[in-house]
Design an enzyme around this catalytic site. Structure first.
Site, PDB file in Angstrom:
ATOM      1  N   GLN A  88      45.363  32.874  35.452  1.00  0.00           N
ATOM      2  CA  GLN A  88      44.147  33.338  34.769  1.00  0.00           C
ATOM      3  C   GLN A  88      44.321  34.748  34.220  1.00  0.00           C
ATOM      4  OE1 GLN A  88      40.667  34.090  37.177  1.00  0.00           O
ATOM      5  NE2 GLN A  88      39.348  34.304  35.399  1.00  0.00           N
ATOM      6  N   TYR A 119      43.772  34.873  52.687  1.00  0.00           N
ATOM      7  CA  TYR A 119      43.965  35.649  51.460  1.00  0.00           C
ATOM      8  C   TYR A 119      43.786  37.143  51.758  1.00  0.00           C
ATOM      9  CZ  TYR A 119      43.005  36.999  46.555  1.00  0.00           C
ATOM     10  OH  TYR A 119      43.002  37.566  45.302  1.00  0.00           O
TER      11      TYR A 119
END
Ligand code: NAD
Length: 325
Positions: free
Chosen positions: A17, A147
């Protein structure tokens, strides 16, 4: 890097992205021959490889990273390859491998090849014990997502390579990035991109975060500006290096939906909460304090909620009319 050195930039994870748009921003700034896009997947649509040199590169392979740096005489690395929050929760072991091993391979290659390194941390580097309103630059970081674990460790590792080995590492903590090019890769803030496609295509969206969930966000042009500015900043002014809070706006799903309704009056949103992503979102800042970035390298965003929404709708309406989604 000296003031007169030409930047020769390697981008890892360039098909993602952020990478797919940052690569083009870097090309415009430093010249097409000075930007090398790499990813673990081939560029099937030729989206980048028709614009800049492109090479396949798995960042967890030390030798391969070094080969690419040598071959293209790289002196700056934008290290974007990673697994994002929702994917990392499903595959924690892979997230450790790609996010941590990938980073240390890049840092060692940067050390050997005398490259500077940009590392994007995230609002995911914070956790439930962090002050979530006006989150300070320097504060408690005990994230509970895989994460987040890799992002805090990454910030520390980059600081370590700077202090111990003099590698010029720099970075920001990105909020959710909103864009109209490449779709997001499985993060907790993806709803703020999906909502636009759905609003334009079917005038309805089912949101996976619940009403009232406030998160920091940024429009892609500002994300590119932040990444370039921090790397070009005068090192003498930097007190922080690898983890500048940067934000452009913060909102809840219903506030974003109301802004979209100003352009698409019959847009309607309902909710089907994904407990995993809701838990992550609840542990991230409601809004950050990014004054350190403003003071140390002049950070300021160009797009607020209204300007971002207007541009997203204009661009995606055109793409929809062209049959692109
Ligand atoms: P993305 O998931 O869209 O793209 C990641 C890219 O990395 C993919 O093209 C993938 O093929 C590639 N990749 C995966 N494993 C690889 C490997 N072993 N070697 C080389 N490439 C590999 O991600 P993005 O949204 O573009 O994010 C880029 C970076 O910015 C990541 O570090 C992410 O954590 C960080 N970030 C993103 C956001 C956001 O909202 N998008 C917010 C904060 C931080």
């Amino acid at each position: 890097m000296g003031m007169n050195t030409v930047r020769r930039v390697l981008v890892t994870g360039a098909l993602g992205q952020i990478g797919s748009e940052l690569t083009l921003g870097l090309r415009d700034r430093y010249g097409a021959d000075n930007v090398i896009a790499t990813d673990i997947q081939p560029d099937a649509t030729k989206k980048l490889s028709s614009q800049v040199p492109f090479a396949l590169l798995d960042v967890t392979k030390q030798e391969n990273v070094e080969e690419v740096i040598t071959k293209y005489r790289v002196n700056a690395i934008y290290h974007l390859a990673a697994l994002l929050s929702a994917v990392a929760e499903k595959k924690p072991r892979d997230a450790w491998e790609i996010n941590m091993k990938g980073l240390i391979c890049v840092l060692d290659a940067a050390r050997a090849g005398k490259c500077s390194v940009f590392f994007p941390s995230s609002i995911g580097a914070f956790g439930p014990s962090t002050p979530l309103n006006g989150t300070p630059q320097d504060t408690i970081q005990r994230p509970e997502s895989m994460y987040g674990v890799t992002k805090v460790a990454g910030e520390l590792l980059c600081d370590y390579y700077f202090k111990r080995f003099g590698v010029d590492t720099r970075g920001v903590r990105f909020p959710g990035i909103i864009s109209n090019g490449t779709l997001p890769g499985g993060g907790t803030t993806d709803y703020a991109v999906e909502i636009f496609y759905a609003a334009i295509k079917q005038k309805r969206y089912t949101c996976f975060l619940k009403e009232g969930t406030s998160l920091d966000m940024m429009y892609m042009p500002d994300a590119i500006k932040a990444a370039v500015s921090v790397m070009e900043a005068d090192p003498g002014r930097l007190r922080h290096r690898n983890s500048f809070n940067v934000t452009a706006m913060h909102f809840t799903p219903e506030v974003l939906a109301a802004e979209i309704k100003k352009h698409i009056p019959d847009f309607a949103m309902d909710y089907r909460v994904d407990p995993m992503r809701q838990r992550i979102a609840d542990s991230w800042p409601n809004y950050m304090d990014d004054s350190a970035a403003r003071e140390e390298w002049g950070w300021h965003p160009d797009y607020d909620l209204a300007a971002m929404t207007e541009d997203m709708i204009a661009v995606l309406t055109r793409k929809h009319q062209e049959g692109l989604f």
